[in-house]
Motif scaffolding. Structure first.
Motif, PDB file in Angstrom:
ATOM      1  N   LEU A  90      29.814 -21.132 -17.021  1.00  0.00           N
ATOM      2  CA  LEU A  90      28.204 -21.345 -16.666  1.00  0.00           C
ATOM      3  C   LEU A  90      27.699 -22.165 -17.675  1.00  0.00           C
ATOM      4  CD1 LEU A  90      25.985 -20.473 -15.056  1.00  0.00           C
ATOM      5  CD2 LEU A  90      25.832 -18.308 -16.600  1.00  0.00           C
ATOM      6  N   SER A  91      26.842 -23.217 -17.232  1.00  0.00           N
ATOM      7  CA  SER A  91      26.044 -24.180 -17.964  1.00  0.00           C
ATOM      8  C   SER A  91      24.621 -23.593 -18.064  1.00  0.00           C
ATOM      9  CB  SER A  91      25.944 -25.547 -17.713  1.00  0.00           C
ATOM     10  OG  SER A  91      25.208 -26.196 -18.413  1.00  0.00           O
ATOM     11  N   LEU A  92      24.022 -22.840 -19.090  1.00  0.00           N
ATOM     12  CA  LEU A  92      22.784 -22.301 -18.816  1.00  0.00           C
ATOM     13  C   LEU A  92      21.837 -22.934 -20.341  1.00  0.00           C
ATOM     14  CD1 LEU A  92      20.467 -20.409 -17.930  1.00  0.00           C
ATOM     15  CD2 LEU A  92      21.488 -18.714 -19.493  1.00  0.00           C
ATOM     16  N   ASN A  93      20.790 -23.725 -20.075  1.00  0.00           N
ATOM     17  CA  ASN A  93      20.128 -24.024 -21.389  1.00  0.00           C
ATOM     18  C   ASN A  93      21.016 -25.137 -21.870  1.00  0.00           C
ATOM     19  OD1 ASN A  93      19.397 -21.076 -21.695  1.00  0.00           O
ATOM     20  ND2 ASN A  93      17.591 -22.290 -20.696  1.00  0.00           N
ATOM     21  N   LEU A 111      27.846  -2.136 -15.545  1.00  0.00           N
ATOM     22  CA  LEU A 111      28.582  -2.014 -14.265  1.00  0.00           C
ATOM     23  C   LEU A 111      27.839  -1.322 -13.192  1.00  0.00           C
ATOM     24  CD1 LEU A 111      32.146  -1.190 -15.808  1.00  0.00           C
ATOM     25  CD2 LEU A 111      31.662  -3.126 -14.253  1.00  0.00           C
ATOM     26  N   ASN A 112      26.881  -0.399 -13.579  1.00  0.00           N
ATOM     27  CA  ASN A 112      25.935   0.145 -12.662  1.00  0.00           C
ATOM     28  C   ASN A 112      25.005  -1.037 -12.029  1.00  0.00           C
ATOM     29  OD1 ASN A 112      27.156   2.884 -13.179  1.00  0.00           O
ATOM     30  ND2 ASN A 112      25.946   2.575 -15.161  1.00  0.00           N
ATOM     31  N   TYR A 113      24.984  -1.980 -12.243  1.00  0.00           N
ATOM     32  CA  TYR A 113      23.903  -2.825 -11.783  1.00  0.00           C
ATOM     33  C   TYR A 113      24.430  -4.236 -11.486  1.00  0.00           C
ATOM     34  CZ  TYR A 113      20.692   0.453 -13.767  1.00  0.00           C
ATOM     35  OH  TYR A 113      20.354   1.851 -13.988  1.00  0.00           O
ATOM     36  N   SER A 114      24.436  -4.438 -10.160  1.00  0.00           N
ATOM     37  CA  SER A 114      25.088  -5.813  -9.976  1.00  0.00           C
ATOM     38  C   SER A 114      24.400  -7.280 -10.523  1.00  0.00           C
ATOM     39  CB  SER A 114      25.208  -6.127  -8.304  1.00  0.00           C
ATOM     40  OG  SER A 114      23.996  -5.921  -7.721  1.00  0.00           O
ATOM     41  N   ILE A 115      23.318  -6.978 -11.006  1.00  0.00           N
ATOM     42  CA  ILE A 115      22.289  -8.124 -11.341  1.00  0.00           C
ATOM     43  C   ILE A 115      22.741  -8.481 -12.738  1.00  0.00           C
ATOM     44  CG2 ILE A 115      20.260  -7.847  -9.779  1.00  0.00           C
ATOM     45  CD1 ILE A 115      18.979  -6.654 -12.264  1.00  0.00           C
ATOM     46  N   PHE A 116      23.509  -7.535 -13.525  1.00  0.00           N
ATOM     47  CA  PHE A 116      23.927  -8.104 -14.788  1.00  0.00           C
ATOM     48  C   PHE A 116      25.130  -8.566 -14.915  1.00  0.00           C
ATOM     49  CE2 PHE A 116      21.332  -4.335 -15.917  1.00  0.00           C
ATOM     50  CZ  PHE A 116      19.866  -4.787 -16.090  1.00  0.00           C
ATOM     51  N   ALA A 117      25.110  -9.524 -16.034  1.00  0.00           N
ATOM     52  CA  ALA A 117      26.262 -10.077 -16.376  1.00  0.00           C
ATOM     53  C   ALA A 117      26.540 -10.082 -18.021  1.00  0.00           C
ATOM     54  CB  ALA A 117      26.830 -11.490 -16.015  1.00  0.00           C
ATOM     55  N   LEU A 118      27.748 -10.254 -18.579  1.00  0.00           N
ATOM     56  CA  LEU A 118      27.873 -10.332 -20.026  1.00  0.00           C
ATOM     57  C   LEU A 118      28.631 -11.640 -20.336  1.00  0.00           C
ATOM     58  CD1 LEU A 118      27.445  -8.703 -22.938  1.00  0.00           C
ATOM     59  CD2 LEU A 118      29.471  -7.734 -22.361  1.00  0.00           C
ATOM     60  N   ALA A 119      28.389 -12.376 -21.264  1.00  0.00           N
ATOM     61  CA  ALA A 119      28.734 -13.721 -21.334  1.00  0.00           C
ATOM     62  C   ALA A 119      29.194 -13.880 -22.976  1.00  0.00           C
ATOM     63  CB  ALA A 119      28.048 -14.949 -21.192  1.00  0.00           C
ATOM     64  N   LEU A 135      30.002 -15.478 -29.958  1.00  0.00           N
ATOM     65  CA  LEU A 135      28.798 -14.685 -29.878  1.00  0.00           C
ATOM     66  C   LEU A 135      28.548 -14.036 -28.120  1.00  0.00           C
ATOM     67  CD1 LEU A 135      26.116 -17.012 -31.951  1.00  0.00           C
ATOM     68  CD2 LEU A 135      27.591 -14.934 -32.596  1.00  0.00           C
ATOM     69  N   TYR A 136      27.757 -13.252 -28.230  1.00  0.00           N
ATOM     70  CA  TYR A 136      27.563 -12.629 -26.823  1.00  0.00           C
ATOM     71  C   TYR A 136      26.183 -12.769 -26.192  1.00  0.00           C
ATOM     72  CZ  TYR A 136      31.761 -11.098 -29.251  1.00  0.00           C
ATOM     73  OH  TYR A 136      32.816 -11.040 -29.620  1.00  0.00           O
ATOM     74  N   ILE A 137      26.119 -12.628 -24.947  1.00  0.00           N
ATOM     75  CA  ILE A 137      24.633 -12.902 -24.429  1.00  0.00           C
ATOM     76  C   ILE A 137      24.591 -11.937 -23.274  1.00  0.00           C
ATOM     77  CG2 ILE A 137      25.292 -15.088 -23.294  1.00  0.00           C
ATOM     78  CD1 ILE A 137      22.120 -14.208 -25.115  1.00  0.00           C
ATOM     79  N   ASN A 138      23.581 -11.169 -23.070  1.00  0.00           N
ATOM     80  CA  ASN A 138      23.421 -10.542 -21.800  1.00  0.00           C
ATOM     81  C   ASN A 138      22.627 -11.506 -20.799  1.00  0.00           C
ATOM     82  OD1 ASN A 138      24.364  -8.080 -23.098  1.00  0.00           O
ATOM     83  ND2 ASN A 138      22.114  -7.690 -23.762  1.00  0.00           N
ATOM     84  N   LEU A 139      23.056 -11.450 -19.540  1.00  0.00           N
ATOM     85  CA  LEU A 139      22.362 -12.088 -18.406  1.00  0.00           C
ATOM     86  C   LEU A 139      21.937 -11.293 -17.387  1.00  0.00           C
ATOM     87  CD1 LEU A 139      25.059 -14.885 -18.103  1.00  0.00           C
ATOM     88  CD2 LEU A 139      22.855 -15.013 -19.489  1.00  0.00           C
ATOM     89  N   ILE A 140      20.605 -11.518 -16.922  1.00  0.00           N
ATOM     90  CA  ILE A 140      20.397 -10.992 -15.577  1.00  0.00           C
ATOM     91  C   ILE A 140      20.091 -12.161 -14.513  1.00  0.00           C
ATOM     92  CG2 ILE A 140      17.711 -10.920 -16.452  1.00  0.00           C
ATOM     93  CD1 ILE A 140      17.483  -8.425 -14.838  1.00  0.00           C
ATOM     94  N   ASP A 141      20.152 -11.714 -13.026  1.00  0.00           N
ATOM     95  CA  ASP A 141      20.256 -12.803 -12.183  1.00  0.00           C
ATOM     96  C   ASP A 141      18.810 -12.649 -11.602  1.00  0.00           C
ATOM     97  OD1 ASP A 141      20.388 -14.094  -9.716  1.00  0.00           O
ATOM     98  OD2 ASP A 141      21.901 -13.056  -8.961  1.00  0.00           O
ATOM     99  N   MET A 142      18.268 -13.637 -11.961  1.00  0.00           N
ATOM    100  CA  MET A 142      16.493 -13.545 -11.259  1.00  0.00           C
ATOM    101  C   MET A 142      16.569 -14.543 -10.090  1.00  0.00           C
ATOM    102  SD  MET A 142      14.555 -13.211 -14.714  1.00  0.00           S
ATOM    103  CE  MET A 142      12.986 -12.977 -13.889  1.00  0.00           C
ATOM    104  N   ASN A 143      16.695 -13.949  -9.026  1.00  0.00           N
ATOM    105  CA  ASN A 143      16.859 -14.934  -7.705  1.00  0.00           C
ATOM    106  C   ASN A 143      17.692 -16.129  -7.929  1.00  0.00           C
ATOM    107  OD1 ASN A 143      15.124 -13.054  -6.560  1.00  0.00           O
ATOM    108  ND2 ASN A 143      13.601 -13.977  -7.490  1.00  0.00           N
ATOM    109  N   ALA A 144      18.892 -16.138  -8.042  1.00  0.00           N
ATOM    110  CA  ALA A 144      20.043 -17.028  -8.044  1.00  0.00           C
ATOM    111  C   ALA A 144      19.638 -17.889  -9.383  1.00  0.00           C
ATOM    112  CB  ALA A 144      19.890 -17.920  -7.012  1.00  0.00           C
ATOM    113  N   ARG A 145      18.988 -17.349 -10.598  1.00  0.00           N
ATOM    114  CA  ARG A 145      18.705 -18.089 -11.705  1.00  0.00           C
ATOM    115  C   ARG A 145      19.014 -17.009 -12.854  1.00  0.00           C
ATOM    116  NH1 ARG A 145      15.098 -18.003 -15.469  1.00  0.00           N
ATOM    117  NH2 ARG A 145      14.777 -19.693 -16.674  1.00  0.00           N
TER     118      ARG A 145
END
Length: 157
Positions: free
Chosen positions: A11-14, A59-67, A79-89
């Motif tokens: 995934l490309s982010l920023n 795992l309890n919330y479908s809006i989260f990802a760990l990268a 390094l690691y980063i937490n991600l949250i899906d904010m309306n497809a972003r």
């Protein structure tokens, strides 16, 4: 990217490449602790414990990802980063546990304005400051303002 026959989404982010395994794959990756490009994915037992804790929570919330990613400034560690899906972003965030000053609610929140979240990306300050413009959520119990910026709060009611 493929690790031990496990396909990992890129995934490309920023303008930064992040590797985002499915949440149900993380436990296997943590256990395997594979060597990727000459470097172990996890360097310490403390990091292993933190990643397992976050994985179990996410795992309890479908809006989260760990990268995981390599910052541009160093190719010597992951390094690691937490991600949250904010309306497809996707949005970077730090998982925090807060207490509401008004009603004493206690729960997890997603804070997008921690400086380390943007380490190694182009336009560091622009992206960091953009976190302040995201819609904030109030306390899930009494709707008061939380003591720190939160773009998500765990509903524990």
């Amino acid at each position: 990217m493929k690790i031990n026959n496990i396909e990992i989404q890129e995934l490309s982010l920023n303008n930064q490449i992040l590797y985002v395994p499915e949440m149900n794959i993380w436990k296997e990756l943590i256990e395997l602790n594979p060597e990727i490009d000459g470097e172990r994915l996890i360097k310490s037992e403390d990091m292993k414990k933190l990643l397992l804790k976050n994985t179990n929570f996410f795992l309890n919330y479908s809006i989260f990802a760990l990268a995981f990613y390599r910052p541009v400034s160093t190719n010597q560690r992951w390094l690691y980063i937490n991600l949250i899906d904010m309306n497809a972003r996707w949005q970077r965030f730090h998982l925090e546990y807060l207490t509401c000053p008004k009603c004493d609610w206690k729960g997890a929140t997603a804070n997008p304005v921690i400086a380390d979240l943007y380490f190694g990306i182009e336009n560091y300050w622009k992206e960091f400051n953009a976190g302040y413009d995201l819609p904030r959520v109030p306390c899930p119990k009494c709707k008061a303002e939380l003591p720190r910026p939160a773009i998500w709060a765990q509903d524990t009611t």
